[in-house]
Design an enzyme around this catalytic site. Sequence first.
Site, PDB file in Angstrom:
ATOM      1  N   ARG A   1     -17.898  21.939   6.960  1.00  0.00           N
ATOM      2  CA  ARG A   1     -16.685  21.119   6.915  1.00  0.00           C
ATOM      3  C   ARG A   1     -17.021  19.639   6.773  1.00  0.00           C
ATOM      4  NH1 ARG A   1     -12.341  20.331  11.756  1.00  0.00           N
ATOM      5  NH2 ARG A   1     -14.126  19.282  12.665  1.00  0.00           N
TER       6      ARG A   1
ATOM      7  N   PHE B   1     -18.952  16.454  12.790  1.00  0.00           N
ATOM      8  CA  PHE B   1     -18.621  15.340  11.896  1.00  0.00           C
ATOM      9  C   PHE B   1     -17.549  14.439  12.507  1.00  0.00           C
ATOM     10  CE2 PHE B   1     -16.073  13.381   8.576  1.00  0.00           C
ATOM     11  CZ  PHE B   1     -17.008  12.914   7.664  1.00  0.00           C
ATOM     12  N   ASP B   2     -16.511  15.038  13.085  1.00  0.00           N
ATOM     13  CA  ASP B   2     -15.398  14.264  13.661  1.00  0.00           C
ATOM     14  C   ASP B   2     -15.867  13.337  14.776  1.00  0.00           C
ATOM     15  OD1 ASP B   2     -12.449  15.866  12.981  1.00  0.00           O
ATOM     16  OD2 ASP B   2     -14.334  16.858  12.537  1.00  0.00           O
ATOM     17  N   SER B   3     -16.611  13.891  15.719  1.00  0.00           N
ATOM     18  CA  SER B   3     -17.087  13.099  16.860  1.00  0.00           C
ATOM     19  C   SER B   3     -18.007  11.978  16.399  1.00  0.00           C
ATOM     20  CB  SER B   3     -17.836  13.991  17.857  1.00  0.00           C
ATOM     21  OG  SER B   3     -16.963  14.896  18.467  1.00  0.00           O
TER      22      SER B   3
END
Length: 242
Positions: free
Chosen positions: A75, A184-186
Amino acid sequence: MKKVSVDIVVPVYNEEKILEKSISTLYKFLEKNFKYNWSIIIADNASIDRTLELAGSLSKKYKRVKVLHLNQKGRGRALRIAWIKSDADIVSYMDVDLSTDLSFFPLMIDSLVQGYDVATGSRLMKGAEIKRSLKREILSRGYNVLVRLILGVNYKDSQCGFKAVKREIVNDVVPEVRDNNWFFDSELLFRAHMKGYKIKEIPVKWIEDEDSRVRIFSTVTNYIKSIAVLRLEYLFTRKRKK
């Protein structure tokens, strides 16, 4: 004055069962409720079912739907490539299951137009309404406590699959994000925070996808390792600068 342009990326892997319904729902919502120029980008992460075929059909059916195909899973990798390839003023993403209520999407984009650099949905802020299993609730809250303790940040929810960033973030922060998967988000939020960018959290309504294929325990274990590596990286960087 030129209208702000927004790309909405929907990363997918083997989502033939829900892709058409989700994209149709999202498209109709944006047509009725979104005032900016917009496009939907279906980012296919090397699916091995009919996802890519269906995505192609949807791009023919809807003029504002595009397809990006990647030969590798991940992702984070899909978001990085889709966002960098985009020429929109603002890029965003949401999970294909549409777990987050779409009514919060315009609010997220408005916050960027009004001055924030990064906007993210939050399932842990006061005012959020969520529906999920006790196991996932405990793991999510525990993970985010670790993020705040180890990384020293004050935002509540690092991992909500509902985010948007300005073009400046794409150019300055996204290329530095190394994780290609769920962390990836963090990492994105932390690197933006460390560079002094303004982050807006928006409490959202969120319903757990019962068909989620995320392996919770192994994913959380990898998250914790990644948090530690990220913290160490910044500690060593700070020492070198001194």
